[in-house]
Structures are given as C-alpha cells and as structure tokens.
Enzyme design. Sequence first.
Site, short mmCIF file in Angstrom:
data_model
loop_
_atom_site.label_atom_id
_atom_site.label_comp_id
_atom_site.label_asym_id
_atom_site.label_seq_id
_atom_site.Cartn_x
_atom_site.Cartn_y
_atom_site.Cartn_z
N SER A 1 -5.36 -7.70 8.96
CA SER A 1 -4.59 -6.47 9.11
C SER A 1 -3.73 -6.64 10.36
O SER A 1 -4.27 -6.89 11.45
CB SER A 1 -5.53 -5.27 9.28
OG SER A 1 -4.81 -4.11 9.60
N ARG B 1 2.65 5.24 17.47
CA ARG B 1 2.32 6.34 16.56
C ARG B 1 3.04 7.64 16.91
O ARG B 1 3.53 8.33 16.00
CB ARG B 1 0.81 6.55 16.48
CG ARG B 1 0.00 5.32 16.01
CD ARG B 1 0.67 4.56 14.88
NE ARG B 1 -0.13 3.45 14.39
CZ ARG B 1 0.36 2.28 14.04
NH1 ARG B 1 1.67 2.04 14.15
NH2 ARG B 1 -0.42 1.33 13.57
N ASP C 1 -5.94 5.17 13.91
CA ASP C 1 -4.59 5.64 13.58
C ASP C 1 -4.58 6.94 12.78
O ASP C 1 -3.65 7.74 12.89
CB ASP C 1 -3.82 4.55 12.83
CG ASP C 1 -3.24 3.50 13.76
OD1 ASP C 1 -3.13 3.79 14.97
OD2 ASP C 1 -2.92 2.40 13.29
N ASP D 1 0.81 -1.22 0.00
CA ASP D 1 0.00 0.00 0.00
C ASP D 1 0.84 1.26 0.00
O ASP D 1 0.58 2.19 -0.77
CB ASP D 1 -0.96 0.00 1.20
CG ASP D 1 -2.01 -1.09 1.09
OD1 ASP D 1 -2.30 -1.50 -0.05
OD2 ASP D 1 -2.53 -1.54 2.13
#
Length: 404
Positions: free
Chosen positions: A175, A95, A124, A14
């Site tokens: 995922s 993150r 996210d 991706d």
Amino acid sequence: MTNRIVLAYSGGLDTSVAIGWIAEATGAEVVAVAVDVGQGGEDLEVIRKRALACGAVEAYVADAREEFADEYCLPALKANALYMDRYPLVSALSRPVIVKHLVTAAREFGATTVSHGCTGKGNDQVRFEAGILSLAPDLTCIAPVRDLALTRDKAIDFAHANDLPIETTKSNPYSIDQNVWGRAVETGFLEDIWNAPIEDIYSYTSDPAAAHEADEVTITFETGAPVAIDGQPVSMLEAIEQLNRRAGAVGVGRLDLVEDRLVGIKSREVYEAPGAIALITAHQELENVTVERELARFKKGVDQRWGELTYDGLWFSPLHRALDTFVDASQEHVSGEVRMTLQGGRATITGRRSPVGLYDYGMATYDEQDTFDQSLAKGFIELWALPAKMASARDLRAADQSGS
C-alpha cells in the site's frame, strides 16, 4: 432530485470501481474529486476523463501542489513536525487539503454525502471524516471498503464485469501513498517487523550506502520559511522539490518505523521524505541560533502536540488553530542561512548565520575577546541553587529529628 455523493478519487482501481459500486448500493449519483498534492503519476485530465468513463456524473480536479506546500507543509516545517520524533506526517498533512476540496465540490455540486476509499482500521478514515465534519457538519460520510463490503477481489470482478477502463491486478503487495512531502509504504512482507526493507520499495531516495558525491547546500530562511537555496529564490514548493532531488540522490530521509496508530494498534511503515527531513533539520538548527531559550523550550512541547493533532486528524480543531498562532509568532526572528552537507543518507549541518541571531561571539568565546563577566557567576549560582539548598536543609533537619 437524485442524491449526490462526492468521492475522493485517485484514478486507481479501488476508487474507479467505487463510483459504480456506490451508485448501485445507494442509488445516488457520484461526483469524483481528484486532488494533485504532488503525488506524480497520471495527468489530471486523464484522471478526470477516466472518472467520467467509470460512471461519475461530474469530475472535479484540482492542482493543489502550491496550496499544499504553502498552507500545510510550511506550517509543519515551522512546527518541526515529527510524529514520534521521526515521522514528518507525509500522509497526515495531505488529508486536510483533500478534505477542503471535497467539501468545496460537495457545495458546488449539491452533494449531501462524502465518500473515501479508506479501510476501517487505518488513520485516514478518521482524518477524512473528522475533517469533513469539522468543515461541514451537515454532510455525512461513507467508506465503500468499510461500509459497503468492497474488497479488492470484488473490485477486480466488478471492473471486469462492467468493462471499466482501468488496469486490474492483484500483484502489488504494497500500500503506497505519496505526495511532494514524502512517500509511505506499508503491508506485504513489511508487516513482519523483523523483515528488513528491500531496495525495490524505494522511489524517492537512492541507496545511502552506495558511493555518492557530497552535495553542499545552503538554505535561506525568512521568518521560518525557506526563500532561497544556494542564493537562488525558491517558493516553498520549489524548495521541497529541489531538496527531494538533491537529498534523495544521497539517500537522505529514509525511515523505518513502528508507529502508534490513532485506532489503537501499532503499524510498521517505511517512509521516504528527503526534502522534508533536510528542511526540518535546517530549520531546527536556525531556531537554535535565533529563538530565545524559554520560548524554544516551550515550543518543543507545542511542536509535539501540533504533530499529534495533525496525525490524529484534528487539523481543523480549535486547539490546532491556536497552536498555529503560537508557532507563527515564534518564527518572528527565524531568519538566516543554514549550510548542510548531504551525503550517505545524512543531512549534516556545517554552518549557520543570522542577522538577528542570539549567538554572540564575544559572550561565547574563551579567548582575549571574551566579554562575558565571569565574576557574576558566583552570585547567580547562589541564587539559582537557593530553593534546592533550602529544601535540602529542611530534609536534613527532619531526618535528624526523626532519628533522635
């Protein structure tokens, strides 16, 4: 001068496609940023070269494993951070460190926009963009999947059409996000919350129901931080990695949770966090021994709010910084050792000791060494119950008066 966009780059399909997709959609040059937070997989140099081969004008890579462990996992450990009392913030913790490097790269390469690969229905996207805007209010954010209609099928077609050096497949139904603090798995058949997880989805942990030898481990803490395991000095990163192996080998740290996402939906996630769960379990027990009662009670509420802020993407907020200061102050005396047995998917406390603990054998024992003056209890109880006693007496008088 051509605009530049910094892209959070994983090296996968991706984000490899996103380099060219963003360039075509915006006319900007793309700078790829890859950050190692202990997720394993390919070498950073391999990822850097792939980013350039996929069309990035620059590729910024950072080994942030020590930084992630010391500046993000350790504060989470001190705060016993468990969202909804169970989830040790595996993805949420990584993150902010990625955001920090994205902003650094944006400044270094003169970018005006930061891009990420998140969808429009997950947490996210909020974590990335709220963090970026907190550190660099002048930057803008875009998400190709959410904003530029980049789907998985379109990504595969784009990769084939442009002969990108990346494997393309539609076969993996899950995922997966992982780092040194743990691993998260979602989607696929797990979206039916009645379906039990199958053994194939796990990577960090062995089947807890299988036969395993018990593993006894002693963790030494200084002011809330693990500094030794079984007497051997360790860094925070080494402590996590060693306990990932040892606790994971007996199935510690598996979680199957329906959680409340920030965007308002409930989501089913399966987590593996053997090192995190073992460390938090030991740290909580040492706090039981060393932290004064009223401070401990108040800290539980702070810990919960700290975890919620982290989960909700507000790592860089004023409240999060203020709570960090409180949590650090609460750890002044959290020093000592905790012994655990790792077996059957559980980390069971079997011993604890501290040179600055508040446990006093003489005060606690019921044998002849008892130093607790029990004669003081009667008067204490009278004073402790006095407000409730007086209120009850008032209510009884009012009842008598209303009945007469």
